[in-house]
Design an enzyme around this catalytic site. Sequence first.
Site, PDB file in Angstrom:
ATOM      1  N   HIS A 297      28.870   3.328   7.871  1.00  0.00           N
ATOM      2  CA  HIS A 297      28.206   3.199   6.572  1.00  0.00           C
ATOM      3  C   HIS A 297      26.853   3.907   6.647  1.00  0.00           C
ATOM      4  O   HIS A 297      26.206   3.900   7.694  1.00  0.00           O
ATOM      5  CB  HIS A 297      28.024   1.717   6.225  1.00  0.00           C
ATOM      6  CG  HIS A 297      27.545   1.525   4.822  1.00  0.00           C
ATOM      7  ND1 HIS A 297      26.221   1.665   4.475  1.00  0.00           N
ATOM      8  CD2 HIS A 297      28.212   1.252   3.676  1.00  0.00           C
ATOM      9  CE1 HIS A 297      26.104   1.471   3.166  1.00  0.00           C
ATOM     10  NE2 HIS A 297      27.293   1.212   2.664  1.00  0.00           N
TER      11      HIS A 297
ATOM     12  N   GLU B 116      30.871   8.069   0.192  1.00  0.00           N
ATOM     13  CA  GLU B 116      29.764   7.383  -0.473  1.00  0.00           C
ATOM     14  C   GLU B 116      28.518   8.266  -0.444  1.00  0.00           C
ATOM     15  O   GLU B 116      27.799   8.297   0.556  1.00  0.00           O
ATOM     16  CB  GLU B 116      29.440   6.076   0.254  1.00  0.00           C
ATOM     17  CG  GLU B 116      30.577   5.083   0.295  1.00  0.00           C
ATOM     18  CD  GLU B 116      30.061   3.667   0.555  1.00  0.00           C
ATOM     19  OE1 GLU B 116      30.324   2.816  -0.291  1.00  0.00           O
ATOM     20  OE2 GLU B 116      29.379   3.449   1.567  1.00  0.00           O
TER      21      GLU B 116
ATOM     22  N   SER C  60      27.474   2.564  -6.401  1.00  0.00           N
ATOM     23  CA  SER C  60      27.285   2.018  -7.746  1.00  0.00           C
ATOM     24  C   SER C  60      28.575   1.960  -8.577  1.00  0.00           C
ATOM     25  O   SER C  60      28.574   2.234  -9.777  1.00  0.00           O
ATOM     26  CB  SER C  60      26.190   2.789  -8.495  1.00  0.00           C
ATOM     27  OG  SER C  60      24.970   2.696  -7.798  1.00  0.00           O
TER      28      SER C  60
ATOM     29  N   GLU D  93      24.017   3.129   5.719  1.00  0.00           N
ATOM     30  CA  GLU D  93      22.906   2.278   6.178  1.00  0.00           C
ATOM     31  C   GLU D  93      22.918   2.161   7.704  1.00  0.00           C
ATOM     32  O   GLU D  93      21.872   2.105   8.345  1.00  0.00           O
ATOM     33  CB  GLU D  93      22.997   0.899   5.499  1.00  0.00           C
ATOM     34  CG  GLU D  93      22.567   0.983   4.036  1.00  0.00           C
ATOM     35  CD  GLU D  93      23.247  -0.004   3.105  1.00  0.00           C
ATOM     36  OE1 GLU D  93      23.760  -1.039   3.568  1.00  0.00           O
ATOM     37  OE2 GLU D  93      23.269   0.289   1.883  1.00  0.00           O
TER      38      GLU D  93
ATOM     39  N   GLY E 181      23.545   1.681  -4.293  1.00  0.00           N
ATOM     40  CA  GLY E 181      22.560   0.679  -4.691  1.00  0.00           C
ATOM     41  C   GLY E 181      21.507   1.205  -5.653  1.00  0.00           C
ATOM     42  O   GLY E 181      20.501   0.552  -5.910  1.00  0.00           O
TER      43      GLY E 181
ATOM     44  N   ASN F  51      31.886  -4.738   0.023  1.00  0.00           N
ATOM     45  CA  ASN F  51      30.977  -4.740   1.173  1.00  0.00           C
ATOM     46  C   ASN F  51      29.805  -5.643   0.802  1.00  0.00           C
ATOM     47  O   ASN F  51      28.934  -5.245   0.021  1.00  0.00           O
ATOM     48  CB  ASN F  51      30.511  -3.295   1.438  1.00  0.00           C
ATOM     49  CG  ASN F  51      29.417  -3.231   2.488  1.00  0.00           C
ATOM     50  OD1 ASN F  51      29.147  -4.211   3.187  1.00  0.00           O
ATOM     51  ND2 ASN F  51      28.777  -2.074   2.601  1.00  0.00           N
TER      52      ASN F  51
ATOM     53  N   LYS G 202      27.398  -6.661   2.588  1.00  0.00           N
ATOM     54  CA  LYS G 202      26.149  -6.359   3.311  1.00  0.00           C
ATOM     55  C   LYS G 202      25.509  -7.663   3.803  1.00  0.00           C
ATOM     56  O   LYS G 202      26.227  -8.602   4.142  1.00  0.00           O
ATOM     57  CB  LYS G 202      25.209  -5.534   2.422  1.00  0.00           C
ATOM     58  CG  LYS G 202      25.918  -4.321   1.812  1.00  0.00           C
ATOM     59  CD  LYS G 202      24.991  -3.322   1.193  1.00  0.00           C
ATOM     60  CE  LYS G 202      25.823  -2.167   0.627  1.00  0.00           C
ATOM     61  NZ  LYS G 202      25.039  -1.081   0.089  1.00  0.00           N
TER      62      LYS G 202
HETATM   63  P1  PGA Z   1      26.732  -0.250  -4.117  1.00  0.00           P
HETATM   64  O1  PGA Z   1      27.011  -0.127  -2.542  1.00  0.00           O
HETATM   65  O2  PGA Z   1      28.057  -0.487  -4.780  1.00  0.00           O
HETATM   66  O3  PGA Z   1      25.800  -1.429  -4.268  1.00  0.00           O
HETATM   67  O4  PGA Z   1      26.116   1.031  -4.563  1.00  0.00           O
HETATM   68  C1  PGA Z   1      28.115   0.575  -2.056  1.00  0.00           C
HETATM   69  C2  PGA Z   1      28.148   0.559  -0.549  1.00  0.00           C
HETATM   70  O5  PGA Z   1      27.081   0.654   0.077  1.00  0.00           O
HETATM   71  O6  PGA Z   1      29.226   0.451   0.059  1.00  0.00           O
END
Ligand code: PGA
Length: 248
Positions: free
Chosen positions: A93, A165, A210, A95, A171, A9, A11
């Site tokens: 997601h 997640e 992560s 976010e 992140g 992803n 982003k």
């Molecule tokens: P990350 O993000 O691997 O940077 O923690 C995962 C995601 O948001 O899908």
Amino acid sequence: MAKSYIVGNWKMNQNRHELNEFFGHLEKEELNPGNFWIAPQFIHIQTCIEKTNKVPLKIGAQNCSDQTSGAFTGEISPSSLADIEAHFVILGHSERRALFNESNELINSKVKAVMGNKLVPILCVGETLEQRESNETMNVVLDQVTKGLQGVKLGAEDDIIIAYEPVWAIGTGKTASPEQAEEVHAGIREKLKELYPECGENISILYGGSVKPNNIDDLIKQPNINGGLVGGASLKAEDFMALCRAIN
Ligand code: PGA
């Protein structure tokens, strides 16, 4: 058996120069075929799809509208994504849920719109730190799964992917321990078997938050973790390839 995937992803990252470098590296190092998918920004989807004639990846989107066409200024239609031969769409997601107020109901509507256009939805679910600390994890996650899949019919296990997640692990560099993640994945698996007795056992459930080359091995050893949805580590070609090799 559920298939294993690595889904990147990207982003709101990766400009044209960076994505050219990324694909150049994968081509040079000869990434072996597998279930390896990337979701770039909308504006780069077509370019990335063109590059898949040299690199064995499938390309999809990070979001889309629940509507097919019409007066929805600034939205992206799932049928247009299907038209340019995108393969999948990440939906719900955390976010999107937190920053753009996406509800379970809207996400459910998007799941149906995406499947109606023969794209594969990756339905994301996960609890916040506050919810985990007040022991609500299982309730929150299973509620998101149930509402996200309300009225969704599956022809086969590959029609949909679920991604767990935990919001506090995205992140932040804090991964859920393999045992913490497996506990939730096992709960999701039970719910999927209840909702889809014919194929729930084999629907892939990815872990995200992560995921890095140094923790993927322990995560995928767990019986119900079928790969990763990866943000940060999917931006670097070396790391992305290491993750793909780990699940192959
Ligand atoms: P990350 O993000 O691997 O940077 O923690 C995962 C995601 O948001 O899908």
